[in-house]
Write a protein that holds these residues in place. Sequence first.
Motif, PDB file in Angstrom:
ATOM      1  N   LEU A 177       0.581  -1.227   0.252  1.00  0.00           N
ATOM      2  CA  LEU A 177      -0.091  -0.431  -0.359  1.00  0.00           C
ATOM      3  C   LEU A 177       1.285   1.391  -0.287  1.00  0.00           C
ATOM      4  N   LEU A 178       1.343   1.284   0.999  1.00  0.00           N
ATOM      5  CA  LEU A 178       2.615   2.238   0.491  1.00  0.00           C
ATOM      6  C   LEU A 178       3.462   2.035  -0.492  1.00  0.00           C
ATOM      7  N   ARG A 179       3.599   1.633  -1.356  1.00  0.00           N
ATOM      8  CA  ARG A 179       3.991   1.842  -2.757  1.00  0.00           C
ATOM      9  C   ARG A 179       2.616   2.707  -3.785  1.00  0.00           C
ATOM     10  N   VAL A 180       1.640   2.056  -3.417  1.00  0.00           N
ATOM     11  CA  VAL A 180       0.899   2.377  -4.454  1.00  0.00           C
ATOM     12  C   VAL A 180       0.356   3.849  -4.457  1.00  0.00           C
ATOM     13  N   ASP A 181       0.086   4.076  -3.388  1.00  0.00           N
ATOM     14  CA  ASP A 181      -0.894   5.305  -2.197  1.00  0.00           C
ATOM     15  C   ASP A 181       0.366   5.565  -0.907  1.00  0.00           C
ATOM     16  N   ARG A 182       0.126   6.625  -1.507  1.00  0.00           N
ATOM     17  CA  ARG A 182       1.909   7.565  -0.086  1.00  0.00           C
ATOM     18  C   ARG A 182       0.625   7.752   1.245  1.00  0.00           C
ATOM     19  N   PRO A 183       0.555   7.847   2.502  1.00  0.00           N
ATOM     20  CA  PRO A 183      -0.441   8.258   3.828  1.00  0.00           C
ATOM     21  C   PRO A 183      -0.290   9.378   3.924  1.00  0.00           C
ATOM     22  N   LYS A 184      -0.982   9.691   4.749  1.00  0.00           N
ATOM     23  CA  LYS A 184      -0.261  10.956   6.159  1.00  0.00           C
ATOM     24  C   LYS A 184       0.326  10.881   6.575  1.00  0.00           C
ATOM     25  N   LEU A 185      -0.023   9.861   7.422  1.00  0.00           N
ATOM     26  CA  LEU A 185       0.082   9.450   8.442  1.00  0.00           C
ATOM     27  C   LEU A 185      -0.371   7.455   9.304  1.00  0.00           C
ATOM     28  N   ILE A 186       0.909   6.553  10.053  1.00  0.00           N
ATOM     29  CA  ILE A 186       0.253   5.068   9.813  1.00  0.00           C
ATOM     30  C   ILE A 186       0.541   5.158  11.266  1.00  0.00           C
ATOM     31  N   LEU A 187      -0.943   4.777  11.422  1.00  0.00           N
ATOM     32  CA  LEU A 187      -1.738   3.603  12.980  1.00  0.00           C
ATOM     33  C   LEU A 187      -0.390   2.844  13.377  1.00  0.00           C
ATOM     34  N   LEU A 188       0.236   1.886  14.183  1.00  0.00           N
ATOM     35  CA  LEU A 188       0.535   0.883  13.652  1.00  0.00           C
ATOM     36  C   LEU A 188       0.488   0.194  15.351  1.00  0.00           C
ATOM     37  N   GLY A 189      -0.650  -1.291  15.396  1.00  0.00           N
ATOM     38  CA  GLY A 189      -0.259  -2.041  16.603  1.00  0.00           C
ATOM     39  C   GLY A 189       0.656  -2.273  17.112  1.00  0.00           C
ATOM     40  N   HIS A 190       0.592  -2.582  18.592  1.00  0.00           N
ATOM     41  CA  HIS A 190       2.106  -2.684  19.444  1.00  0.00           C
ATOM     42  C   HIS A 190       2.383  -3.991  18.333  1.00  0.00           C
ATOM     43  N   ASP A 191       1.713  -4.749  18.259  1.00  0.00           N
ATOM     44  CA  ASP A 191       2.405  -5.910  18.098  1.00  0.00           C
ATOM     45  C   ASP A 191       1.834  -6.114  16.441  1.00  0.00           C
ATOM     46  N   ALA A 192       1.654  -5.558  16.224  1.00  0.00           N
ATOM     47  CA  ALA A 192       1.626  -5.590  14.263  1.00  0.00           C
ATOM     48  C   ALA A 192       2.471  -6.383  13.635  1.00  0.00           C
ATOM     49  N   ILE A 193       3.910  -6.031  14.103  1.00  0.00           N
ATOM     50  CA  ILE A 193       5.154  -6.406  14.024  1.00  0.00           C
ATOM     51  C   ILE A 193       6.000  -7.275  14.610  1.00  0.00           C
ATOM     52  N   ALA A 194       6.105  -7.840  14.336  1.00  0.00           N
ATOM     53  CA  ALA A 194       6.929  -8.468  15.806  1.00  0.00           C
ATOM     54  C   ALA A 194       8.537  -8.681  14.633  1.00  0.00           C
ATOM     55  N   SER A 195       8.785  -8.130  14.293  1.00  0.00           N
ATOM     56  CA  SER A 195      10.218  -8.288  14.555  1.00  0.00           C
ATOM     57  C   SER A 195      10.992  -6.829  14.526  1.00  0.00           C
ATOM     58  N   ILE A 203       9.068   1.462   8.240  1.00  0.00           N
ATOM     59  CA  ILE A 203       9.409   2.899   9.701  1.00  0.00           C
ATOM     60  C   ILE A 203      10.640   3.200   7.936  1.00  0.00           C
ATOM     61  N   SER A 204      11.659   2.713   7.331  1.00  0.00           N
ATOM     62  CA  SER A 204      12.310   3.638   6.887  1.00  0.00           C
ATOM     63  C   SER A 204      11.571   3.544   5.575  1.00  0.00           C
ATOM     64  N   ALA A 205      10.947   2.554   5.359  1.00  0.00           N
ATOM     65  CA  ALA A 205      10.152   3.225   4.117  1.00  0.00           C
ATOM     66  C   ALA A 205       9.072   5.060   4.098  1.00  0.00           C
ATOM     67  N   CYS A 206       8.454   4.952   5.092  1.00  0.00           N
ATOM     68  CA  CYS A 206       7.983   6.396   4.571  1.00  0.00           C
ATOM     69  C   CYS A 206       8.464   7.031   5.834  1.00  0.00           C
ATOM     70  N   SER A 207      10.102   7.246   6.319  1.00  0.00           N
ATOM     71  CA  SER A 207      10.782   7.996   7.183  1.00  0.00           C
ATOM     72  C   SER A 207       9.541   8.957   7.188  1.00  0.00           C
ATOM     73  N   ASN A 208       9.599   9.555   6.247  1.00  0.00           N
ATOM     74  CA  ASN A 208       9.025  11.219   6.257  1.00  0.00           C
ATOM     75  C   ASN A 208       7.272  11.188   6.483  1.00  0.00           C
ATOM     76  N   VAL A 209       6.699  10.180   6.730  1.00  0.00           N
ATOM     77  CA  VAL A 209       5.981  10.594   7.298  1.00  0.00           C
ATOM     78  C   VAL A 209       5.193   9.162   8.814  1.00  0.00           C
ATOM     79  N   PRO A 210       4.815  10.523   9.394  1.00  0.00           N
ATOM     80  CA  PRO A 210       4.245  10.242  10.950  1.00  0.00           C
ATOM     81  C   PRO A 210       4.030   8.761  11.035  1.00  0.00           C
ATOM     82  N   CYS A 211       4.437   8.283  12.979  1.00  0.00           N
ATOM     83  CA  CYS A 211       3.509   6.634  12.975  1.00  0.00           C
ATOM     84  C   CYS A 211       2.874   7.543  14.060  1.00  0.00           C
ATOM     85  N   ILE A 212       2.780   6.113  14.072  1.00  0.00           N
ATOM     86  CA  ILE A 212       1.699   6.840  15.763  1.00  0.00           C
ATOM     87  C   ILE A 212       1.469   5.105  15.917  1.00  0.00           C
TER      88      ILE A 212
END
Length: 250
Positions: A177-195, A203-212
């Motif tokens: 989705l980041l490649r096809v449609d750039r968001p203004k903000l990302i909401l990330l669940g605490h365990d959505a990404i285990a690694s 975070i690196s792929a969207c370094s200029n996008v705020p992430c909560i």
Amino acid sequence: MRALHSMYAEARMLSLNTRDIGRVTVVSCSGRIVVGQASDALRDHINHLLRDRRALILDLGEVGFIDSTGLGTMVRLLAATRQARGDLKLCAVPAPVRSLLKITTTQRLFDIHESEENAVAAFYKTGGASLAAPSVQGPHILCIHKSVDVLAYLRELLRNSGYDVHTTTGLGDAMMLLRVDRPKLILLGHDAIASPERKAALISACSNVPCISLSEDFSTQHAGEAAEGLLREIRSHVPAGPHSPSPPSA
């Protein structure tokens, strides 16, 4: 006993795995699309999805055989989807199935793509009614969470608060989705990404996008209190659309 075994064997001929990638729904098919329970299962599944979805993709990468009934089912489902002002695209079509579509000239009916990502991107490029977008022209927010229930809550909360919301449960789909449609903000669940490494890659792929990052207890908080706190934090980064409805009260 033989008849019972035959019935179970037929039921296993086709398996369907469904997931949402933003506003696009991908149905990955594995097995044979043939007369009987397989065709019936595909038809019933797609018709069920059409209750609230309009952008559908059939991933045929693991389909080994389609008979005349199965192909007829696919054609009818395409017609039903377009009658509902949506579209049904195909992707990852194996060579034997491509040959079948060519021989029967039905390849002219379908929008066919080499990969799942290309098919998803095609929906986002064209937009329109097939994406079943609500009448919200606010900033695009991407929500990533393991729980489909939490994602449903976030979709309604943020759409009713003036944001254009796209959701997914997996990192791979989020990166797509980041490649096809750039968001203004990302909401990330605490365990959505285990690694930690994979989270760092996102975070690196969207370094200029705020992430909560949502707290671990977000899913168990009082829904109204959780909404108020989250909306305050989101608005500190990205103001809502100009004509957004009032947020739900506690």
